[in-house]
Design a protein around this motif. Structure first.
Motif: not given
Length: 265
Positions: A19-23, A59-65, A118-128
């Motif tokens: 994850a660090y290598w991928r930024g 979360a990592s994939l969506l942050s770069h989408y 985990m459902g909350t942090v996933t839901a919130d990240t996807w929403a953001t």
């Protein structure tokens, strides 16, 4: 248990290094991911570790989408997509705490709590990450007034829908991996995640510390914007976005337990 903790430490280190290598992680975030991953996988078990990895990967994939399209909105947020220690603990700290309690005081009640968190942090990240791409402007959760994209407490039908799907995914995968009834777990995690995500928006609209930049005349979560210090606009000084995320995840976990007690217990 020692062997499992050692294995968890090793696997968490590999994931954190990648994850660090991928930024996706800052240096301090690597330490946070190592701590959270070791506790959750080492004390919660491999299924809990898979669910944590599922959150982190999506979360990592969506942050770069469509990162360029989200750039104007991202500059409002206190931190970027390279998660630091505070962000990692805000999203994974609740789950680590539950895994620790599960290791010391084993009980079937800890699973729905973990799913809700985990459902909350996933839901919130996807929403953001996806909700900011909505074609319809968000509305403040407390008043219903239209607000600019990226405003703390702003929600949209699309963002709410994807947050629900994110929560459902956590429970669905848990069910596929043999953790009790698939349909029940999917519903428990989905509802817990959705309610937790809405709690995050409510806190963001009411008590989260928001600042105002007099240079560009915009609200922001940052203490420094446009190269100049911002001024407090509303909220409590200690209630930053990391605290909001952590408290919301606990609320989602509590909601999931309530749903579990109605459906299963």
């Amino acid at each position: 248990m020692i062997d499992q903790l050692v294995l968890a430490f090793f696997l968490s280190g590999l994931v954190a290094a990648l994850a660090y290598w991928r930024g996706s992680l800052a240096p301090s975030g690597v330490a946070g991911a190592l701590l959270v991953g070791t506790i959750i996988y080492g004390l919660g078990g491999w299924v809990w570790g898979v669910l944590l990895a599922l959150f982190f990967i999506t979360a990592s994939l969506l942050s770069h989408y469509k990162e360029q399209e989200k750039q104007a909105v991202a500059e409002k947020f206190d931190k970027g997509h390279r998660r630091d220690f505070g962000q990692v603990m805000a999203n994974g700290g609740g789950g680590a705490l539950v895994a620790l309690l599960h290791g010391v005081f084993p009980s079937h009640w800890w699973l729905p709590v973990f799913l809700g968190i985990m459902g909350t942090v996933t839901a919130d990240t996807w929403a953001t990450e996806l909700g900011t791409l909505s074609k319809r402007p968000p509305r403040l959760i407390t008043t219903g007034n239209v607000v600019p994209v990226g405003t703390s407490g702003g929600i949209s039908p699309f963002g709410t829908a994807v947050s629900f799907v994110g929560g459902l995914l956590i429970g669905f995968v848990a069910g596929l991996l043999g953790q009790m009834n698939l349909v029940s777990l999917t519903v428990i995690s989905g509802i817990g995640g959705l309610v937790g995500s809405l709690c995050d928006s409510f806190l963001g609209a009411t008590v989260q510390q928001i600042y105002y930049c007099d240079i560009c005349d915009k609200e922001t979560e940052k203490k420094v914007h446009c190269g100049q210090p911002t001024r407090p606009l509303r909220g409590w000084g200690w209630m930053n976005n990391d605290v909001v995320n952590f408290l919301s995840s606990l609320f989602g976990g509590a909601t999931a337990v309530l749903v579990y007690s109605l459906l299963v217990a």
